[in-house]
Design a protein around this motif. Structure first.
Motif, short mmCIF file in Angstrom:
data_model
loop_
_atom_site.label_atom_id
_atom_site.label_comp_id
_atom_site.label_asym_id
_atom_site.label_seq_id
_atom_site.Cartn_x
_atom_site.Cartn_y
_atom_site.Cartn_z
N ILE A 54 43.92 49.44 2.17
CA ILE A 54 43.51 50.03 0.87
C ILE A 54 43.30 48.92 -0.16
CG2 ILE A 54 44.27 51.51 -1.04
CD1 ILE A 54 45.73 53.21 1.15
N HIS A 55 44.23 47.95 -0.16
CA HIS A 55 44.10 46.80 -1.08
C HIS A 55 42.75 46.11 -0.85
CE1 HIS A 55 45.60 43.20 -3.29
NE2 HIS A 55 44.73 42.59 -2.49
N VAL A 58 39.84 48.30 -2.17
CA VAL A 58 39.78 48.33 -3.64
C VAL A 58 39.26 46.99 -4.17
CG1 VAL A 58 41.20 48.48 -5.74
CG2 VAL A 58 41.59 50.07 -3.87
N ARG A 59 39.73 45.91 -3.55
CA ARG A 59 39.31 44.58 -3.97
C ARG A 59 37.80 44.38 -3.71
NH1 ARG A 59 42.94 39.82 -3.90
NH2 ARG A 59 41.66 38.00 -4.21
N TYR A 62 35.78 46.28 -6.21
CA TYR A 62 35.79 45.57 -7.50
C TYR A 62 34.81 44.39 -7.46
CZ TYR A 62 36.85 42.06 -10.89
OH TYR A 62 36.69 41.10 -11.86
N ARG A 63 34.87 43.62 -6.37
CA ARG A 63 34.01 42.43 -6.26
C ARG A 63 32.54 42.80 -6.39
NH1 ARG A 63 36.65 38.18 -7.89
NH2 ARG A 63 38.34 37.52 -6.54
N ARG A 65 31.27 45.28 -8.06
CA ARG A 65 30.97 45.58 -9.47
C ARG A 65 30.89 44.28 -10.28
NH1 ARG A 65 34.98 49.40 -8.55
NH2 ARG A 65 36.50 48.30 -9.85
N GLU A 66 31.84 43.38 -10.00
CA GLU A 66 31.87 42.11 -10.73
C GLU A 66 30.60 41.30 -10.47
OE1 GLU A 66 35.40 39.34 -10.17
OE2 GLU A 66 33.71 38.03 -9.72
N PHE A 69 27.70 42.69 -12.28
CA PHE A 69 27.81 42.38 -13.71
C PHE A 69 27.25 40.98 -13.99
CE2 PHE A 69 30.08 40.44 -17.25
CZ PHE A 69 30.04 41.41 -18.23
N TYR A 70 27.68 40.00 -13.21
CA TYR A 70 27.25 38.62 -13.48
C TYR A 70 25.81 38.37 -13.01
CZ TYR A 70 31.80 37.48 -15.35
OH TYR A 70 32.92 37.46 -16.13
N GLN A 73 24.00 39.33 -15.92
CA GLN A 73 24.17 38.27 -16.93
C GLN A 73 23.20 37.11 -16.66
OE1 GLN A 73 26.10 35.28 -15.83
NE2 GLN A 73 26.34 34.27 -17.81
N ARG A 181 32.52 29.01 -8.55
CA ARG A 181 31.74 28.41 -9.65
C ARG A 181 32.52 28.37 -10.96
NH1 ARG A 181 30.09 33.69 -9.91
NH2 ARG A 181 29.54 34.52 -11.97
N GLU A 182 33.66 29.06 -11.02
CA GLU A 182 34.47 28.98 -12.23
C GLU A 182 34.97 27.55 -12.49
OE1 GLU A 182 35.05 30.73 -9.52
OE2 GLU A 182 37.17 31.01 -9.06
#
Lengths: 192, 221
Positions: A54-55, A58-59, A62-63, A65-66, A69-70, A73, A181-182
């Motif tokens: 499940i973790h 969910v992860r 999320y990834r 969606r993230e 988003f970028y 951007q 890349r962060e």
């Protein structure tokens, strides 16, 4: 100073890093030594309803969606594949292009087209066409795929893993390793 | 408590046993100072063995027990290498843990301090994080958590009852709602109905809090 960047064409994180990485290389006036890191697909076995499964689900959601988003951007075309991509041929193509000193052109073109759903990274014909666009003769690429590519990709993957790279994009600069890349602001300060 | 809703403009989920949440603490509090906003701090108590395996070491790198795959080990080793590099650059002490701690008592301490005194919570969180990552704090000991609250000038009258009763129930109920709400790791930021996992998103969190002016910034450490 040298900048080595490990990538895998099937990685959305690597796709999102290409523009900022190329911009940094241009700004610092240094070439990028692009290397393929052919990642093994992550396959989870066992109970799909376990906490770990499940973790992971969910992860992963999320990834996605993230990344979307970028991608907005960055104003780039970014189509999430519905099935996992097979990037073996495209990654082997990078080795072929790098031999001809055409890694930069190949990387930018192939990433853009794969993630716009315009290039199948497992297609020899489509990757050969990308090599031609990058200015590389693709004569002999079929034999290379059949005979040398797997060993060469494994050697690069072993080398990356030995350095401690657990994902892509992985940057090697000043004998240090950075995943993601962060880290580009830190890498910029090391390169300048 | 709905996991994604708050009267504050920013919700931040943390866990005291996460080195990444430790590194995020100071720059996240900086947002509070810079924008004059309240942060709604909440605990997300990681169940690390369920997704990253588990291990015990002797504190000098020798593995005493392990239920981790080679890829889980590689990921954990890189995570610590990366976190320690950042800690060194910022003059912080970050020693790898020797086991996977149960951080739920410290998390219940967070809920208690938040209700009693937000300024006390800030002192409590910095103190717990800093000592824990120097391997100087047993966060599984209820008396240690109470002592940390007292040190942070947070009233502790009734805390031990809260720890075993209402606080535990509140903590556990919140944890049960996290996966269904899409939450899985720390630090996680909820701002303007958007969720961001990791301190690399602080530039975009800052962009939201600052009124979304100019282009959206990329992730960055």
């Amino acid at each position: 100073m040298n900048l080595v960047v490990y990538i895998d064409f099937k990685s959305p994180a690597a796709r999102l890093a290409i523009g900022p990485t190329c911009a940094l290389a241009d700004e610092c006036g240094i070439p990028v030594d692009w290397r393929p890191y052919h990642l093994k697909p992550r396959r989870r076995t066992g109970d799909a309803n376990s906490k770990g499964a499940i973790h992971a689900r969910v992860r992963a959601e999320y990834r996605q969606r993230e990344q979307a988003f970028y991608a907005r951007q960055q104003n780039i075309r970014f189509v999430q594949p519905t099935t996992p991509l097979d990037s073996f041929v495209a990654n082997a193509g990078l080795l072929w292009a790098a031999r001809a000193g055409r890694g930069d052109s190949y990387v930018e073109d192939v990433f853009e087209r794969i993630w716009a759903a315009e290039l199948d990274p497992s297609s020899q014909a489509e990757v050969s066409a990308a090599l031609a666009r990058a200015g590389c003769a693709s004569d002999g690429f079929e034999d290379y795929l059949a005979n040398e590519a797997e060993t060469a990709l494994r050697r690069h993957a072993d080398e990356a893993l030995e350095l401690g790279a657990v994902d892509v994009p992985a940057y090697v600069v000043a004998d240090d390793l950075f995943v993601g890349r962060e880290h580009l602001p830190t890498i910029r300060s090391l390169l300048k | 408590m709905h996991p994604l809703e708050s009267t504050a403009p920013l919700i931040v989920y943390i866990d005291y046993k996460s080195p990444y949440a430790f590194l995020a603490l100071e720059p996240t509090y900086q947002l509070e100072d810079d924008f004059g906003v309240e942060i709604d701090w909440r605990p997300l108590t990681l169940d690390i063995p369920s997704y990253a395996g588990s291990a015990k070491t002797d504190g000098k790198g020798k593995v005493l027990e392990s239920q981790r795959s080679p890829s889980q080990w590689a990921a954990v080793k890189y995570a610590y290498r990366d976190a320690k590099r950042t800690a060194r650059a910022r003059g912080m002490t970050l020693k790898g843990t020797t086991k996977i701690w149960d951080s739920s008592l410290a998390a219940i301490g967070l809920l208690w301090a938040k209700d009693k005194d937000p300024a006390g919570l800030r002192r409590y969180s910095f103190s717990v994080y800093e000592q824990f990552w120097r391997r100087e704090l047993d966060i599984e000991d209820p008396s240690v958590i109470e002592r940390e609250l007292r040190k942070a000038d947070v009233s502790t009258e009734g805390f031990q009852d809260y720890l075993a009763g209402v606080g535990r129930a509140r903590h556990d109920a919140l944890q049960d709602q996290l996966h269904p709400s899409g939450l899985f790791g720390v630090p996680t930021y909820i701002v303007e109905d958007q969720m961001f996992f990791g301190r690399e998103h602080l530039p975009v969190v800052r962009w939201y809090l600052g009124g979304q002016s100019g282009p959206v910034p990329d992730i960055a450490y």
